[in-house]
Scaffold this motif. Sequence first.
Motif, PDB file in Angstrom:
ATOM      1  N   ASN A 190      65.751  33.391  37.195  1.00  0.00           N
ATOM      2  CA  ASN A 190      65.322  33.594  38.637  1.00  0.00           C
ATOM      3  C   ASN A 190      64.289  34.811  38.608  1.00  0.00           C
ATOM      4  O   ASN A 190      63.946  35.152  39.820  1.00  0.00           O
ATOM      5  N   ALA A 191      63.853  35.217  37.686  1.00  0.00           N
ATOM      6  CA  ALA A 191      62.953  36.466  37.538  1.00  0.00           C
ATOM      7  C   ALA A 191      61.638  36.345  38.355  1.00  0.00           C
ATOM      8  O   ALA A 191      61.005  35.150  38.295  1.00  0.00           O
ATOM      9  N   ASP A 192      61.065  37.353  39.085  1.00  0.00           N
ATOM     10  CA  ASP A 192      59.813  37.185  39.779  1.00  0.00           C
ATOM     11  C   ASP A 192      58.822  37.496  38.444  1.00  0.00           C
ATOM     12  O   ASP A 192      58.924  38.197  37.635  1.00  0.00           O
ATOM     13  N   VAL A 193      57.793  36.495  38.745  1.00  0.00           N
ATOM     14  CA  VAL A 193      56.589  36.836  37.733  1.00  0.00           C
ATOM     15  C   VAL A 193      55.307  37.080  38.570  1.00  0.00           C
ATOM     16  O   VAL A 193      54.962  36.624  39.461  1.00  0.00           O
ATOM     17  N   GLU A 194      54.504  38.092  37.956  1.00  0.00           N
ATOM     18  CA  GLU A 194      53.227  38.604  38.485  1.00  0.00           C
ATOM     19  C   GLU A 194      52.454  38.711  37.356  1.00  0.00           C
ATOM     20  O   GLU A 194      52.764  38.614  36.159  1.00  0.00           O
ATOM     21  N   GLY A 195      51.167  39.000  37.842  1.00  0.00           N
ATOM     22  CA  GLY A 195      50.028  38.944  36.858  1.00  0.00           C
ATOM     23  C   GLY A 195      49.204  40.096  37.047  1.00  0.00           C
ATOM     24  O   GLY A 195      49.185  40.515  38.360  1.00  0.00           O
ATOM     25  N   ARG A 196      48.720  40.846  36.118  1.00  0.00           N
ATOM     26  CA  ARG A 196      47.780  41.975  36.208  1.00  0.00           C
ATOM     27  C   ARG A 196      46.515  41.901  35.508  1.00  0.00           C
ATOM     28  O   ARG A 196      46.762  41.907  34.157  1.00  0.00           O
ATOM     29  N   LEU A 197      45.400  42.457  36.134  1.00  0.00           N
ATOM     30  CA  LEU A 197      44.099  42.066  35.402  1.00  0.00           C
ATOM     31  C   LEU A 197      43.571  43.431  35.131  1.00  0.00           C
ATOM     32  O   LEU A 197      43.421  44.088  36.089  1.00  0.00           O
ATOM     33  N   VAL A 198      43.340  43.737  33.944  1.00  0.00           N
ATOM     34  CA  VAL A 198      42.634  45.094  33.809  1.00  0.00           C
ATOM     35  C   VAL A 198      41.152  45.062  33.289  1.00  0.00           C
ATOM     36  O   VAL A 198      40.921  44.393  32.317  1.00  0.00           O
ATOM     37  N   VAL A 199      40.378  45.473  34.080  1.00  0.00           N
ATOM     38  CA  VAL A 199      38.882  45.473  33.753  1.00  0.00           C
ATOM     39  C   VAL A 199      38.346  46.641  34.014  1.00  0.00           C
ATOM     40  O   VAL A 199      38.862  47.846  34.517  1.00  0.00           O
ATOM     41  N   ASN A 200      37.037  46.813  33.356  1.00  0.00           N
ATOM     42  CA  ASN A 200      36.211  48.048  33.668  1.00  0.00           C
ATOM     43  C   ASN A 200      35.369  48.161  34.774  1.00  0.00           C
ATOM     44  O   ASN A 200      35.268  49.103  35.371  1.00  0.00           O
ATOM     45  N   GLU A 201      34.847  46.923  35.055  1.00  0.00           N
ATOM     46  CA  GLU A 201      33.825  46.837  36.274  1.00  0.00           C
ATOM     47  C   GLU A 201      34.350  45.715  37.217  1.00  0.00           C
ATOM     48  O   GLU A 201      33.605  44.591  36.991  1.00  0.00           O
ATOM     49  N   PRO A 202      35.228  45.892  38.176  1.00  0.00           N
ATOM     50  CA  PRO A 202      35.669  44.753  38.901  1.00  0.00           C
ATOM     51  C   PRO A 202      34.434  44.381  40.038  1.00  0.00           C
ATOM     52  O   PRO A 202      33.919  45.008  40.619  1.00  0.00           O
ATOM     53  N   SER A 203      34.031  43.052  39.844  1.00  0.00           N
ATOM     54  CA  SER A 203      33.004  42.501  40.532  1.00  0.00           C
ATOM     55  C   SER A 203      33.562  42.111  42.128  1.00  0.00           C
ATOM     56  O   SER A 203      34.762  42.028  42.338  1.00  0.00           O
ATOM     57  N   GLU A 204      32.493  41.898  42.919  1.00  0.00           N
ATOM     58  CA  GLU A 204      33.084  41.725  44.349  1.00  0.00           C
ATOM     59  C   GLU A 204      33.694  40.474  44.320  1.00  0.00           C
ATOM     60  O   GLU A 204      34.806  40.254  45.101  1.00  0.00           O
ATOM     61  N   LYS A 205      33.052  39.560  43.619  1.00  0.00           N
ATOM     62  CA  LYS A 205      33.733  38.112  43.583  1.00  0.00           C
ATOM     63  C   LYS A 205      35.083  38.276  43.146  1.00  0.00           C
ATOM     64  O   LYS A 205      36.198  37.741  43.698  1.00  0.00           O
ATOM     65  N   LEU A 206      35.384  39.055  42.041  1.00  0.00           N
ATOM     66  CA  LEU A 206      36.830  39.084  41.407  1.00  0.00           C
ATOM     67  C   LEU A 206      37.562  39.671  42.222  1.00  0.00           C
ATOM     68  O   LEU A 206      38.725  39.248  42.475  1.00  0.00           O
ATOM     69  N   GLU A 207      37.218  40.729  42.959  1.00  0.00           N
ATOM     70  CA  GLU A 207      37.968  41.390  44.128  1.00  0.00           C
ATOM     71  C   GLU A 207      38.565  40.474  45.208  1.00  0.00           C
ATOM     72  O   GLU A 207      39.637  40.426  45.508  1.00  0.00           O
ATOM     73  N   TYR A 208      37.536  39.703  45.517  1.00  0.00           N
ATOM     74  CA  TYR A 208      37.923  38.635  46.848  1.00  0.00           C
ATOM     75  C   TYR A 208      38.712  37.756  46.230  1.00  0.00           C
ATOM     76  O   TYR A 208      40.032  37.326  46.712  1.00  0.00           O
ATOM     77  N   ALA A 209      38.734  36.920  44.902  1.00  0.00           N
ATOM     78  CA  ALA A 209      39.338  36.217  44.475  1.00  0.00           C
ATOM     79  C   ALA A 209      40.758  36.693  44.289  1.00  0.00           C
ATOM     80  O   ALA A 209      41.835  35.830  44.453  1.00  0.00           O
ATOM     81  N   ILE A 210      40.874  37.858  43.762  1.00  0.00           N
ATOM     82  CA  ILE A 210      42.406  38.169  43.450  1.00  0.00           C
ATOM     83  C   ILE A 210      43.196  38.685  44.687  1.00  0.00           C
ATOM     84  O   ILE A 210      44.419  38.736  44.897  1.00  0.00           O
ATOM     85  N   SER A 211      42.395  39.049  45.835  1.00  0.00           N
ATOM     86  CA  SER A 211      43.027  39.348  47.076  1.00  0.00           C
ATOM     87  C   SER A 211      44.036  38.526  47.604  1.00  0.00           C
ATOM     88  O   SER A 211      44.782  38.678  48.565  1.00  0.00           O
ATOM     89  N   VAL A 212      43.643  37.308  47.419  1.00  0.00           N
ATOM     90  CA  VAL A 212      44.326  36.131  48.194  1.00  0.00           C
ATOM     91  C   VAL A 212      45.454  35.728  47.508  1.00  0.00           C
ATOM     92  O   VAL A 212      46.311  34.685  47.868  1.00  0.00           O
ATOM     93  N   VAL A 213      45.853  36.312  46.096  1.00  0.00           N
ATOM     94  CA  VAL A 213      46.911  35.844  45.331  1.00  0.00           C
ATOM     95  C   VAL A 213      47.997  36.889  45.329  1.00  0.00           C
ATOM     96  O   VAL A 213      47.647  37.957  44.923  1.00  0.00           O
ATOM     97  N   PRO A 214      48.968  37.034  46.066  1.00  0.00           N
ATOM     98  CA  PRO A 214      49.739  38.275  46.185  1.00  0.00           C
ATOM     99  C   PRO A 214      50.511  38.488  44.968  1.00  0.00           C
ATOM    100  O   PRO A 214      50.683  39.706  44.613  1.00  0.00           O
ATOM    101  N   GLU A 215      50.741  37.475  43.949  1.00  0.00           N
ATOM    102  CA  GLU A 215      51.420  37.940  42.779  1.00  0.00           C
ATOM    103  C   GLU A 215      50.352  38.618  41.754  1.00  0.00           C
ATOM    104  O   GLU A 215      50.972  38.963  40.533  1.00  0.00           O
ATOM    105  N   LEU A 216      49.050  38.641  42.183  1.00  0.00           N
ATOM    106  CA  LEU A 216      48.215  39.104  41.135  1.00  0.00           C
ATOM    107  C   LEU A 216      47.629  40.692  41.738  1.00  0.00           C
ATOM    108  O   LEU A 216      47.374  40.846  42.841  1.00  0.00           O
ATOM    109  N   MET A 217      47.393  41.429  40.608  1.00  0.00           N
ATOM    110  CA  MET A 217      46.737  42.749  41.008  1.00  0.00           C
ATOM    111  C   MET A 217      45.815  43.281  40.097  1.00  0.00           C
ATOM    112  O   MET A 217      45.738  42.629  38.957  1.00  0.00           O
ATOM    113  N   LEU A 218      44.931  44.019  40.510  1.00  0.00           N
ATOM    114  CA  LEU A 218      43.652  44.299  39.589  1.00  0.00           C
ATOM    115  C   LEU A 218      43.749  45.780  39.405  1.00  0.00           C
ATOM    116  O   LEU A 218      43.863  46.606  40.355  1.00  0.00           O
ATOM    117  N   TYR A 219      43.319  46.086  38.270  1.00  0.00           N
ATOM    118  CA  TYR A 219      43.298  47.507  37.876  1.00  0.00           C
ATOM    119  C   TYR A 219      41.806  47.537  36.881  1.00  0.00           C
ATOM    120  O   TYR A 219      41.597  46.776  36.174  1.00  0.00           O
TER     121      TYR A 219
END
Length: 340
Positions: free
Chosen positions: A299-328
């Motif tokens: 029953n564990a919660d599962v999340e995802g984290r994306l680690v990038v050097n240069e987050p694009s505006e498109k990437l930030e918008y895409a990841i902002s609508v998925v609560p389980e994902l975070m951007l670093y």
Amino acid sequence: MSIDSAVGKLRAADRDMRDDPPNSIKAKDDVLEEYQPIFQFQEIGELTKQEFKDFLLFENNRHWTGLHRKRSMMTEDMDRLRDGLQTLVNEEKDLASRVQTAKEQVDGMGKATISAILVTAFPDKYGVWNNRSEEALKQLDVWPDFERGSDFGHRYVRVNDVLLNLSNELDLDLWELDALLGYVVKYDEDQQETIEDTEATGEFVKERHLHQYLINHWEQMEFSEEWEIYSDADDPEAGVEFSTGIGRPDILLTHTSEPKVCVLELKKGSTSDRAVGQLLRYVGWVRGNLKDLEGVSPNADVEGRLVVNEPSEKLEYAISVVPELMLYEYEMQVTLNQSA
């Protein structure tokens, strides 16, 4: 997929691979000439710490990049290491029992190191079981079923039986078969892009460099305060390029105090928002297979984290609508100090 179908795909891939052979194939004879003798039963009693550590380095074995990470742990007690290795290569004993004994006796020794030693000592008898070869066998649909409750030694025997079958059908030794399995492991389009050289300064030249840096320095990362790399009975670093059958997430993490799992994906440079789809695919797979993760709550919660050097505006918008994902973002600094 039948074994015949898998063999057909591997034959086609082998023809392509031979056009530009990987270093593991080109250097095979030299590596075996240097290291095969030291892993024979009668010679292991004289094995030195430096010889063993040298073998674990990719620059010397020319085949596997991650074996060195547990080298200090494995060589802390050289008498235990020599005893464990003598058991491992003693062909007078049952394969399952000697593989199991070696793993239990030597701290830090998992499936990747054990099978790398075996294939180096006996390239016609024992194949490699690591996350890369496991992923290839799963994609080829020839991954074996294990009996419930079977230990590591018996699981290795089942994997080795499949590898031997493929080896015989393809007329390849198990060293070259492992190189071929690595060649056929498929990445999606975003993963292919991330291993291209970049001209930008201040970035890791390849995604793999960032990946290796994080693994080698995990205890120094902020993540390590709450997260540790997933491990299981087969491998203390099972979470590194974890095998799913639909690709290999860079790092699979488990929370140190809560029932939570995290998929960590690393991307170099300016990253496309398609990386979000890849990360979601892995998160979805983990969520659907929690029962198969050793020591993890179903029953564990599962999340995802994306680690990038240069987050694009498109990437930030895409990841902002998925609560389980975070951007670093990662930063790399190089300091030059004049020597005295």
